[in-house]
Design a protein around this motif. Structure first.
Motif, PDB file in Angstrom:
ATOM      1  N   CYS A   1       0.917  -1.155  -0.038  1.00  0.00           N
ATOM      2  CA  CYS A   1       0.000  -0.091  -0.137  1.00  0.00           C
ATOM      3  C   CYS A   1       0.840   1.491  -0.021  1.00  0.00           C
ATOM      4  CB  CYS A   1      -0.984   0.361   1.342  1.00  0.00           C
ATOM      5  SG  CYS A   1      -1.825   1.545   1.651  1.00  0.00           S
ATOM      6  N   THR A   2       2.041   0.867   0.478  1.00  0.00           N
ATOM      7  CA  THR A   2       3.136   2.190   0.302  1.00  0.00           C
ATOM      8  C   THR A   2       2.739   2.570  -1.166  1.00  0.00           C
ATOM      9  OG1 THR A   2       4.015   1.482   2.732  1.00  0.00           O
ATOM     10  CG2 THR A   2       5.557   3.133   1.496  1.00  0.00           C
TER      11      THR A   2
ATOM     12  N   ASP B   1      -6.489   5.881   1.547  1.00  0.00           N
ATOM     13  CA  ASP B   1      -5.948   4.940   2.066  1.00  0.00           C
ATOM     14  C   ASP B   1      -6.970   4.006   2.432  1.00  0.00           C
ATOM     15  OD1 ASP B   1      -4.751   3.289   3.744  1.00  0.00           O
ATOM     16  OD2 ASP B   1      -2.592   4.703   3.632  1.00  0.00           O
TER      17      ASP B   1
ATOM     18  N   SER C   1      -3.368  -2.294   0.573  1.00  0.00           N
ATOM     19  CA  SER C   1      -2.510  -3.727   1.654  1.00  0.00           C
ATOM     20  C   SER C   1      -3.285  -4.903   1.377  1.00  0.00           C
ATOM     21  CB  SER C   1      -2.739  -2.987   2.540  1.00  0.00           C
ATOM     22  OG  SER C   1      -1.533  -3.632   2.851  1.00  0.00           O
TER      23      SER C   1
ATOM     24  N   TYR D   1      -1.699   3.670  16.021  1.00  0.00           N
ATOM     25  CA  TYR D   1      -0.218   4.514  15.601  1.00  0.00           C
ATOM     26  C   TYR D   1       0.290   5.303  16.908  1.00  0.00           C
ATOM     27  CZ  TYR D   1      -2.361   3.479  11.261  1.00  0.00           C
ATOM     28  OH  TYR D   1      -2.807   2.730  10.556  1.00  0.00           O
TER      29      TYR D   1
HETATM   30  C1  PLP Z   1      -2.840   3.527   7.106  1.00  0.00           C
HETATM   31  C2  PLP Z   1      -2.336   2.509   6.150  1.00  0.00           C
HETATM   32  N1  PLP Z   1      -1.400   2.596   5.256  1.00  0.00           N
HETATM   33  C3  PLP Z   1      -0.859   2.579   4.721  1.00  0.00           C
HETATM   34  C4  PLP Z   1      -0.263   1.000   5.599  1.00  0.00           C
HETATM   35  C5  PLP Z   1       0.817   0.649   4.612  1.00  0.00           C
HETATM   36  O1  PLP Z   1       0.407  -0.299   3.898  1.00  0.00           O
HETATM   37  P1  PLP Z   1       1.228  -1.527   3.726  1.00  0.00           P
HETATM   38  O2  PLP Z   1       2.684  -2.385   4.420  1.00  0.00           O
HETATM   39  O3  PLP Z   1       0.824  -2.720   2.984  1.00  0.00           O
HETATM   40  O4  PLP Z   1       2.396  -1.202   2.470  1.00  0.00           O
HETATM   41  C6  PLP Z   1      -0.879   0.757   6.861  1.00  0.00           C
HETATM   42  C7  PLP Z   1       0.013  -0.764   7.248  1.00  0.00           C
HETATM   43  O5  PLP Z   1      -0.111  -0.575   8.165  1.00  0.00           O
HETATM   44  C8  PLP Z   1      -1.447   1.481   7.211  1.00  0.00           C
HETATM   45  O6  PLP Z   1      -1.985   0.960   8.713  1.00  0.00           O
END
Ligand code: PLP
Length: 396
Positions: free
Chosen positions: A60-61, A157, A181, A325
């Motif tokens: 997702c990043t 997101d 993700s 977080y």
């Molecule tokens: C809200 C959110 N966005 C993005 C990510 C990043 O996801 P990934 O590990 O697939 O890069 C996370 C990770 O859990 C997340 O909580």
């Protein structure tokens, strides 16, 4: 304590068919990205979100970074986002020289508060990035109206929201761009993986180029051109076919996994409801138009000292829980890289007081009864017993 008495935070589920799918990819020797398994995943995603063009990514990043590239965020441009989110949201903007602007979240859902956004807008604002925390939808109608009225792009997101909807429409498909993700801890996981959903036809051709390292390779492959060229900025966003093969099989069991998680989520809510108020425990609200995917069951128990004591109590009894977080505006990188607007007390309180309870598609009602009973015991103990020790995190 016997090993079977442990309740782990998360046990992933892998589709049995994934083993054979990986073997097949390996035996064909076709491991590089963008092949038949990737195409199959794209078709499955289009089946769920018919108005979107999906691009598998390695995370997702990556999907968020591709989204920001696609929107041509430039140095000094601002993107408004909740402080209650993961570093990847802010980093995607920073990598283009942009400025993440943090606002607070709603107390009920911990999703971005649409009422906080107008005061964060400046002539440099280009987009709003909303995060569907715990797979529970943000107020998509309000966010879309606001973005349309102000000429801003909307990025969703949906890292945690695969399978969730708002007014019956899948999350990830509401914004101009959506990001999923498929990390191993998510409802549907393939180790590391993600997808960008492009919901605006005018962005699709360029998305194909950014996805393929800034080349027109997809057009070349599709139309049998003699060669392909470097035509734009881009990166290597696509995952290997091994990842795609696993993901394809995970998609096939996605609804069953989500149904099991939702049932477990409802069990927690039912078990906790009678005691929540008396024990000063707050669960997440689910707005009426939202149908969630049971990704996270979070409770807020007050301040950090109470939270840490109850987590230690649970851990001593074999029950693994997690915080979540640290709000981005209060993180070490924020002073150099971000801007916060208004009070952010809801995010701060969640950072101090939130606990995620064990939740996956394996957890049994008996395990959940134990988790809830131990949580309530732990809270009573935290409120009555004298402090045994103060952890460094609690020190003033
Ligand atoms: C809200 C959110 N966005 C993005 C990510 C990043 O996801 P990934 O590990 O697939 O890069 C996370 C990770 O859990 C997340 O909580």
């Amino acid at each position: 304590m016997q090993p079977h008495d442990r309740v782990p935070f998360h046990r992933p589920t892998l589709a049995a068919a994934a083993f054979e799918a990986v073997r097949e990819v390996l035996s064909l020797g076709a491991l590089t990205g963008g092949g038949a398994r990737t195409a199959a995943c794209h078709a499955l995603l289009r089946g769920r979100l018919p108005d979107t063009v999906p691009f598998l990514t390695t995370s997702c990043t990556d999907a968020l970074e591709m989204a920001v590239l696609l929107l041509e965020i430039r140095p000094g441009d601002e993107v408004v986002m909740p402080s209650w989110t993961f570093s990847s949201c802010a980093n995607a903007v920073l990598l283009r020289g942009g400025v993440p602007v943090f606002v607070d979240v709603e107390p009920g859902t911990l999703n971005i508060d649409p009422a906080r956004i107008p005061e964060a807008l400046t002539p440099r604002t280009r987009a709003v990035l909303c995060v569907h925390y715990a797979g529970i939808a943000c107020r998509m109608d309000d966010l879309r109206d606001l973005c349309t009225a102000r000429g801003l792009a909307l990025i969703e997101d949906a890292a945690q929201a695969f399978g969730s909807t708002w007014r019956g429409r899948p999350l990830g498909g509401w914004g101009d761009l959506g990001a999923f993700s498929f990390h191993g801890t998510k409802n549907v996981g393939c180790g590391e993986g993600g997808a960008l959903l492009v919901n605006r036809p005018d962005l699709v051709t360029r998305a194909e180029i950014l996805w393929e390292k800034g080349t027109n390779r997809l057009d070349y492959a599709r139309n049998g051109r003699p060669h392909y060229d470097w035509v734009d900025i881009g990166s290597s966003f696509l995952p290997s076919e091994v990842t795609a093969a696993i993901l394809e099989k995970q998609f096939e069991i996605a609804d069953a996994l989500t149904a099991r998680r939702c049932a477990a989520w409802e069990t927690y809510a039912r078990l906790l409801a009678p005691d929540a108020e008396g024990a000063s425990v707050r669960m997440l609200d689910v707005p009426a138009p939202a149908r969630h995917n049971g990704h996270i069951f979070a409770v807020r128990v007050g301040g950090r000292a109470r939270r840490d004591r109850v987590m230690a109590f649970l851990a001593e009894r074999g029950i693994e829980t997690r915080t979540h977080y640290r709000p981005l505006h209060a993180s070490p990188a924020a002073a150099r890289h971000g801007r916060a607007v208004g009070s952010l007390t809801v995010s701060e309180e969640a950072g101090d007081g939130l606990i995620r309870l064990p939740l996956d598609s394996h957890i049994t009602p008996a395990e959940q009864e134990r988790v809830v009973a131990t949580l309530l015991d732990g809270l009573r103990q935290a409120d009555t017993a004298p402090l045994r020790q103060v952890s460094p995190a609690d020190a003033p």
